[in-house]
Write a protein that holds these residues in place. Structure first.
Motif: not given
Lengths: 567, 159
Positions: A1-29
């Motif tokens: 899939m080429g070059q990307m940031s770690g943050a993007q990898m997290v999202c790509e992995a979630i998509i690859a696993e077929g997850v449709t909904t993520v629940f969460g809350y943002p913050g600094g880290a």
């Protein structure tokens, strides 16, 4: 899939696993990951108003679908708020992947802002956890996290990702498969042991199916029903297994344990062969261990070897997945003599006639048991029921006509008040066409009531049926029985205006004091596309019965007044 | 099931050599109130695994549960509850140089060891023997006023 940031990898992995909904809350880290969430379209993100609720919502999604639920939180307090959610999922073996931000690698160990040792804290309440140390290992760790969460005995997995790793850019190759040499779950049961167990079933006179949550997790309910049908062996369910047999099944005696019905607890006390399928002999089920199934040999099928022999000595241990074990077992039972158990079934039916699951109804006031039965009548099969923890939970488990597994979603092992509402959000997101009712109490609902805002914002119309007795009811019940009615800190007479509270947050409120109002409210609530609080005034001093006092033998039950006499 | 309480047990745990693995194992013991008597860890040559040797006390039922729980940890490859084993423990002991050096030397030789360092004020000996004999050595060494004794923990190998 080429070059990307770690943050993007997290999202790509979630998509690859077929997850449709993520629940969460943002913050600094975790901000870099949230920046990528903003840009992507592969999954939906739901902003809960507390991290604990995010994990419970992901948990509800996982319990309802059988898929891995995903929650995302930031470091420090974001993570510590998520711990109760992790522990809840851990105790009930629910597959979750929780991704937490962490301070940058260079700051770890320096008491940095919002730094906490997440892997240290979560070790006892996760199946496994990871602190990601390099960008290179991130794709593999994410893949392993999902694999570990859903395989073997499922459970929550935490992936703690330092902030700098989410910024770094590298090659993303998401692995197709996982090979962890130290982790090989056993799925196939030992052939010899299964044969021995089959012989034991054929030579038993009073066998009993003891069905636990493992059957739900293994999606084995059809096989379990087939086993019961084929052998005509009666069955009891644990709290976590409600729905496996189906309420209408004549072979189902009911739920056993502290608040089990008479015939179920007597069956366990008198059986000569316990066939335990994915149950773990919890103390709320067994009562006094030395009296539990005293006259029985025990077949124990469990995917987790550590569950076998943990509390009771087992005669026929079978480590394996229930589905695979039953597939191997069923053909060997073709010639079973079902008449053999007829006398036993008759005894148990007689017990059930003597002391059916019952309560004294009233015309003046709504009885909580009536409320449960009524929603069962009105929406029954179409609903998915979540619950909080306490009296209402037991009444729901006792009185709702569950007819399939994953229709009943509650925190059984940890007993987490505040679980039901956020879990219902996850359930409803997974099954928008189903009516989702959170059966709750005036104590529990306040523990995650901020989710009214989440539900209103995202238009997640779940019905919160508050069985309001102005008490922390279960503790009050114990105080009545065992503490000479000293109601220490359990009187909840001071209450919010639940109707106004729901309305203030963008939902609907119903005040219900009569049966007619109850019917009207539920019928209206089902049609609405808004979250609601149904504030149902019930009688204050109703007890959950039958009850086996803590540490007592299962056959020593306090029974409701409606019983027809002693056995 | 025999349940002789507080019998001494030695288990070997073969694990993936990763940073958090030791804490996973020790926190499993701590969370359940199981006591660790001694613990040694070292990498297994030419592999990415480590060998952990744990000496503990408990009933056979408890040990069965410990073994299963250890096995459940993701990075644990193998758990061996030793029955037929060779067990050794190493000890370093430091004595004042004014003590009877000949006696100390003979004593340590009797326990599979010898003098490993002599300085201007101290002499250091090493012994390596079975845990029971190590205990005897430590008792015998007391008369030479040891300044410091460091035990290495048990290592074991199945016969």
């Amino acid at each position: 899939m080429g070059q990307m940031s770690g943050a993007q990898m997290v999202c790509e992995a979630i998509i690859a696993e077929g997850v449709t909904t993520v629940f969460g809350y943002p913050g600094g880290a975790i901000m870099h990951v949230y920046d990528e969430i903003y840009k992507q379209e592969g999954f939906e993100h739901i902003l809960n108003r507390h991290e604990q609720a995010s994990v419970h919502a992901a948990d509800g999604y996982a319990r309802a679908t059988g898929e891995v639920g995903v929650a995302m939180v930031t470091s420090g307090p974001g993570f510590t708020n998520a711990v109760t959610g992790l522990a809840t999922a851990y105790m009930d073996s629910i597959p979750l992947v929780v991704i937490s931000g962490q301070v940058p690698l260079s700051l770890i160990g320096t008491d940095g802002f919002q730094e906490i040792d997440a892997v240290g804290i979560s070790r006892p309440c996760t199946k496994h956890n990871f602190l990601v140390r390099t960008l290179e290992e991130l794709p593999r760790v994410l893949k392993e996290a999902f694999y570990i969460a859903r395989s073997g005995r499922p459970g929550p997995v935490l992936v703690d990702v330092p902030k700098d790793i989410t910024v770094d850019i590298g090659e993303f190759i998401y692995p197709d498969s996982v090979d962890i040499p130290t982790y090989k779950p056993t799925y196939k049961g030992n052939k010899k042991q299964i044969e021995k167990a089959v012989e034991a079933i054929k030579s038993a006179k009073k066998p009993l199916l003891y069905i636990g949550g493992g059957v739900v997790l293994s999606n084995a309910y059809e096989l379990v029903r087939e086993l019961a049908e084929k052998t005509q062996i009666p069955a009891v369910e644990t709290l976590m297994a409600r729905g496996v047999m189906g309420a209408k099944n004549p072979l189902l005696l009911g739920m056993l344990g502290m608040h089990g019905n008479y015939s179920s607890n007597m069956a366990m006390s008198e059986t000569d062969l316990v066939i335990s399928l994915g149950a773990r002999f919890d103390d709320r089920v067994t009562g006094k261990l030395s009296e539990f199934a005293k006259y029985a040999d025990i077949i124990h099928v469990d995917i987790d070897a550590a569950n076998i022999g943990k509390l009771v000595d087992v005669d026929y241990p079978i480590v394996g997945d229930i589905t695979e074990v039953l597939q191997a077992m069923l053909p060997q039972l073709d010639d079973v003599d079902t008449d053999r158990y007829e006398a036993w079934r008759n005894i148990l039916n007689r017990y059930d006639e003597l002391h059916p699951q019952s309560y004294v109804d009233s015309d003046e006031v709504i009885k909580p048991q009536w409320a449960i039965e009524r929603i069962g009548e009105l929406i029954g099969e179409d609903a998915i029921i979540t619950s909080d923890v306490g009296q209402h939970q037991m009444w729901a488990a006792q009185h709702y006509p569950f007819d399939r597994p994953r229709q009943w979603i509650n925190s059984g092992g940890l007993g987490t008040m505040g679980f039901g509402f956020p879990a219902a959000l996850g359930v409803k997101r997974a099954f928008p066409e189903k009516t989702v009712v959170n059966v709750t109490g005036d104590g529990s609902i306040l523990m995650n009531m901020q989710e009214l805002v989440t539900a209103a914002e995202y238009k997640i119309p779940v019905i919160n049926m508050i069985l309001n007795n102005h008490f922390l009811g279960m503790v009050r019940q114990w105080q009545t029985f065992f503490y000479e009615k000293r109601y220490s800190e359990t009187d909840l007479s001071f209450q919010p205006n639940f109707k106004a509270l729901a309305e203030a947050c963008g939902g609907i409120g119903y005040d219900v004091t009569t049966k007619a109002e109850f019917d009207a409210a539920i019928k209206d609530a089902i049609k609405q596309d808004k979250v609601c609080f149904m504030n149902v005034q019930t009688n204050r001093f109703e007890d959950v019965l039958p009850m086996v006092p803590s540490g007592g033998a299962l056959f020593n039950m306090m029974l409701p007044q409606t019983t027809k006499g002693d056995a | 099931m025999k349940t002789n309480v507080n019998e001494r047990r030695v288990i070997s745990v073969i694990v993936m050599n990763e940073s958090s693995v030791l804490s996973r194992i020790t926190s499993l013991f701590a969370a359940r109130g199981y006591n660790i008597e001694s613990l040694t860890v070292a990498p297994i040559p030419d592999s990415d695994m480590s060998h952990i040797t744990i000496a503990t006390k408990g009933s056979s039922r408890l040990m069965e549960q410990v073994t299963k729980q250890l096995h459940k940890l993701i990075p644990v490859y193998k758990v061996i509850e030793h029955e037929e084993m060779v067990e050794k423990e190493m000890v370093l002991a430091k004595f004042p140089i004014a003590e009877n050096l000949a006696d100390i030397s003979v004593l340590s030789a009797a326990y599979n060891g010898g003098v490993v360092n002599v300085g201007t004020e101290m002499i250091i000996v090493m012994v390596a023997d079975e845990p029971k004999r190590v205990k005897h050595f430590i008792e015998a060494a007391q008369r030479y006023n040891p300044c410091e004794i460091v035990r290495g923990g048990v290592v074991a190998i199945e016969r």
